[in-house]
Design a protein around this motif. Structure first.
Motif, PDB file in Angstrom:
ATOM      1  N   THR A   3       0.810  -1.208   0.000  1.00  0.00           N
ATOM      2  CA  THR A   3       0.000   0.000   0.000  1.00  0.00           C
ATOM      3  C   THR A   3       0.849   1.266   0.000  1.00  0.00           C
ATOM      4  N   GLU A   4       2.134   1.152   0.244  1.00  0.00           N
ATOM      5  CA  GLU A   4       2.992   2.331   0.215  1.00  0.00           C
ATOM      6  C   GLU A   4       3.128   2.896  -1.192  1.00  0.00           C
ATOM      7  N   ASP A   5       2.895   2.068  -2.215  1.00  0.00           N
ATOM      8  CA  ASP A   5       3.014   2.518  -3.597  1.00  0.00           C
ATOM      9  C   ASP A   5       1.732   3.158  -4.121  1.00  0.00           C
ATOM     10  N   ALA A   6       0.663   3.115  -3.356  1.00  0.00           N
ATOM     11  CA  ALA A   6      -0.621   3.644  -3.815  1.00  0.00           C
ATOM     12  C   ALA A   6      -0.567   5.172  -3.852  1.00  0.00           C
ATOM     13  N   HIS A  40      -7.642   1.556 -12.463  1.00  0.00           N
ATOM     14  CA  HIS A  40      -8.352   1.712 -11.200  1.00  0.00           C
ATOM     15  C   HIS A  40      -9.690   0.991 -11.322  1.00  0.00           C
ATOM     16  N   VAL A  41     -10.064   0.249 -10.281  1.00  0.00           N
ATOM     17  CA  VAL A  41     -11.286  -0.537 -10.288  1.00  0.00           C
ATOM     18  C   VAL A  41     -12.060  -0.220  -9.008  1.00  0.00           C
ATOM     19  N   ARG A  42     -13.390  -0.030  -9.161  1.00  0.00           N
ATOM     20  CA  ARG A  42     -14.220   0.242  -7.985  1.00  0.00           C
ATOM     21  C   ARG A  42     -15.597  -0.393  -8.153  1.00  0.00           C
ATOM     22  N   ASP A  43     -16.285  -0.541  -7.059  1.00  0.00           N
ATOM     23  CA  ASP A  43     -17.647  -1.082  -7.018  1.00  0.00           C
ATOM     24  C   ASP A  43     -18.610   0.091  -7.140  1.00  0.00           C
ATOM     25  N   GLY A  57      -1.434  -2.364 -11.597  1.00  0.00           N
ATOM     26  CA  GLY A  57      -0.498  -2.036 -12.664  1.00  0.00           C
ATOM     27  C   GLY A  57      -1.023  -2.516 -14.023  1.00  0.00           C
ATOM     28  N   SER A  58      -0.659  -1.816 -15.081  1.00  0.00           N
ATOM     29  CA  SER A  58      -1.140  -2.156 -16.423  1.00  0.00           C
ATOM     30  C   SER A  58      -0.789  -3.583 -16.832  1.00  0.00           C
ATOM     31  N   ALA A  59       0.415  -4.017 -16.506  1.00  0.00           N
ATOM     32  CA  ALA A  59       0.830  -5.383 -16.861  1.00  0.00           C
ATOM     33  C   ALA A  59      -0.005  -6.420 -16.125  1.00  0.00           C
TER      34      ALA A  59
END
Length: 68
Positions: A3-6, A40-43, A57-59
């Motif tokens: 989560t540090e990379d968010a 990014h994905v959300r409900d 990440g895209s990959a």
């Protein structure tokens, strides 16, 4: 998951869309916003409450779609 990379990019700057397979009634959709290096994905049920957004990440996103 690290989560540090968010990043804390404002959600208003993202262009969200739902699948054409989603029902028109709403409320049961996964929404996606695509950037150059991340997805990014959300409900959709949680948007009004400021729900969580998963940043992938895209990959990793491409690998997920390829495996489906």
């Amino acid at each position: 998951m690290n989560t540090e990379d968010a990043s804390l990019q404002p959600r208003s700057e993202l262009r969200w869309f739902t699948s054409s397979y989603s029902s028109g009634a709403g409320g049961e959709c996964v929404e996606v916003a695509v950037e150059a290096t991340a997805v990014h994905v959300r409900d959709s049920k949680q948007v009004a409450q400021g729900g969580c957004v998963l940043k992938v990440g895209s990959a990793a996103w491409s690998a997920l779609l390829g495996a489906m």
